[in-house]
Design an enzyme around this catalytic site. Structure first.
Site, PDB file in Angstrom:
ATOM      1  N   ASP A   8       0.933  -1.256   0.045  1.00 32.19           N
ATOM      2  CA  ASP A   8       0.167   0.208  -0.055  1.00 32.19           C
ATOM      3  C   ASP A   8       0.700   1.288  -0.073  1.00 32.19           C
ATOM      4  OD1 ASP A   8      -2.305   1.554   0.196  1.00 32.19           O
ATOM      5  OD2 ASP A   8      -2.126   1.362   2.660  1.00 32.19           O
ATOM      6  N   ASP A  10      -0.439   4.686   1.069  1.00 36.48           N
ATOM      7  CA  ASP A  10      -0.710   5.718   2.280  1.00 36.48           C
ATOM      8  C   ASP A  10      -0.519   5.225   3.612  1.00 36.48           C
ATOM      9  OD1 ASP A  10      -1.420   7.345   0.252  1.00 36.48           O
ATOM     10  OD2 ASP A  10      -3.522   7.087   0.531  1.00 36.48           O
ATOM     11  N   ASP A 133      -1.939  -0.773   5.932  1.00 32.90           N
ATOM     12  CA  ASP A 133      -2.575  -0.238   7.090  1.00 32.90           C
ATOM     13  C   ASP A 133      -3.995  -0.378   7.454  1.00 32.90           C
ATOM     14  OD1 ASP A 133      -2.918   1.770   5.088  1.00 32.90           O
ATOM     15  OD2 ASP A 133      -3.392   3.166   6.808  1.00 32.90           O
TER      16      ASP A 133
END
Length: 177
Positions: A8, A10, A133
């Site tokens: 990922d 971000d 996250d």
């Protein structure tokens, strides 16, 4: 056969939390700390969640985020043994598509355009590992989910957790043995 990793952007390689905190302070004069964000949904952790969410739609929000410490070096090392893909659910924020692409091109030039996936839902991703996250992505991971610590997920106890890129490298290197 090489294993594959989806990573990922971000809060995993791009430090969106710091960027958001700094922009909120610059725009509204209110200082928010990472501790203020602990255990809360991202935009709801700010004193004015609506104002905080508006910042995400401003040009430059994704383009100028700092790099998560250790991410550049870690991805270069991972590319030695894994097929590495950057996967970002970027469709919700129109500015994020070109900004994220430009950010990746600048900070991660070793990642080919063929290994960048911008999507709306990460359920389509079928890699051996997913480092993310957010549970909304990890809970549906077809491979091994790895939770990368961010303020909003500090109280989550599902999935293998890594707190930084050094721990991520250790975990993935142990998987090679």
């Amino acid at each position: 056969m090489r294993k594959s990793i989806a990573i990922d952007m971000d809060n995993v390689i791009a430090d969106i939390e710091s960027n958001w905190i700094n922009l909120y302070y610059k725009e509204y004069g209110v200082k928010v700390t990472r501790q203020d964000l602990h255990g809360k949904p991202e935009d709801e952790a700010f004193p004015d969640p609506v104002a905080a969410r508006r910042l995400i739609y401003q040009p430059g929000f994704f383009r100028y985020a700092p790099i998560v410490p250790g991410a550049q070096e870690a991805l270069i090392k991972l590319q030695e043994h894994f097929d590495v893909y950057i996967v970002s659910a970027a469709m919700e924020f129109p500015n994020s598509l070109p900004e994220k692409y430009d950010w990746l091109h600048e900070h991660f030039p070793s990642i080919s355009w063929k290994n960048i996936v911008f999507c709306g839902d990460k359920r389509i991703i079928d890699t051996d590992y997913l480092i993310d996250d957010h549970l909304k992505n990890l809970d549906f991971c077809k491979g091994t989910p790895i939770l990368f610590t961010a303020s909003h997920n500090v109280n989550v106890e599902r999935h293998k957790r890594v707190n930084n890129w050094q721990e991520a490298l250790q975990l993935l290197n142990s998987e090679l043995i």
